[in-house]
Design a protein around this motif. Sequence first.
Motif, mmCIF file in Angstrom:
data_model
loop_
_atom_site.group_PDB
_atom_site.id
_atom_site.type_symbol
_atom_site.label_atom_id
_atom_site.label_comp_id
_atom_site.label_asym_id
_atom_site.label_seq_id
_atom_site.Cartn_x
_atom_site.Cartn_y
_atom_site.Cartn_z
ATOM 1 N N ILE A 48 -15.257 -56.582 -78.051
ATOM 2 C CA ILE A 48 -16.433 -55.292 -79.313
ATOM 3 C C ILE A 48 -16.506 -54.355 -78.160
ATOM 4 O O ILE A 48 -15.822 -52.805 -78.379
ATOM 5 N N GLN A 49 -17.163 -54.993 -77.264
ATOM 6 C CA GLN A 49 -17.645 -53.936 -76.525
ATOM 7 C C GLN A 49 -16.907 -53.006 -75.764
ATOM 8 O O GLN A 49 -16.968 -51.496 -75.086
ATOM 9 N N ASP A 50 -15.764 -53.756 -74.973
ATOM 10 C CA ASP A 50 -14.450 -53.046 -74.396
ATOM 11 C C ASP A 50 -14.127 -52.010 -75.414
ATOM 12 O O ASP A 50 -13.267 -50.936 -75.035
ATOM 13 N N PHE A 51 -13.665 -52.356 -76.774
ATOM 14 C CA PHE A 51 -12.835 -51.486 -77.810
ATOM 15 C C PHE A 51 -13.090 -50.337 -79.357
ATOM 16 O O PHE A 51 -12.755 -50.204 -79.516
ATOM 17 N N GLU A 52 -14.964 -51.082 -78.864
ATOM 18 C CA GLU A 52 -15.437 -50.595 -80.168
ATOM 19 C C GLU A 52 -16.795 -49.662 -79.412
ATOM 20 O O GLU A 52 -17.671 -50.284 -79.782
ATOM 21 N N GLN A 53 -16.267 -48.692 -78.083
ATOM 22 C CA GLN A 53 -17.847 -48.220 -77.925
ATOM 23 C C GLN A 53 -18.813 -47.321 -79.033
ATOM 24 O O GLN A 53 -20.407 -46.349 -78.599
ATOM 25 N N ARG A 54 -18.272 -47.327 -80.555
ATOM 26 C CA ARG A 54 -19.198 -46.787 -81.768
ATOM 27 C C ARG A 54 -20.297 -47.012 -81.847
ATOM 28 O O ARG A 54 -21.068 -47.238 -83.246
ATOM 29 N N ILE A 55 -21.126 -48.889 -81.407
ATOM 30 C CA ILE A 55 -21.121 -49.368 -82.089
ATOM 31 C C ILE A 55 -22.627 -49.552 -80.450
ATOM 32 O O ILE A 55 -22.069 -50.231 -80.008
#
Length: 137
Positions: A79-86
Amino acid sequence: MVFIRTFIKDQQGGEDSPLLRSIKYNLKQLLESEAPLMVLDRDLKGCQHSILAYGVEDIQSLNYQLGKGIFITRIKQLIQDFEQRIENLEITILANEEKQNAIRFIIAGDLVNGQDFQLNSLLNISDFSITLEDELV
């Protein structure tokens, strides 16, 4: 005047913000995708965030029976690699009372707009589908 209220959405109701809808959609696509079975060199930073690494590494081995720590680490890194809006991402595994072939976990964090959120997630191992139910904090 009551008739017109039928067509006007109440913005304060249970409607998701466009940002949250977009993040839920991206997380669903990410967690239901299987990454290509190729080994990428850790020095190739650009490849780590590309289509070559998009999705869960090995669907069959992604099972929290390997260890809750390994499961949490893999999902969190993905998730950290592909969803930087979190930001301030946290993953918590819940007990599964139904004893079904599924993993229940919570994805929580802060959105870039400052909104706190929590997604109650159910990952079905048999067909690798995921259900995300949001719970705004």
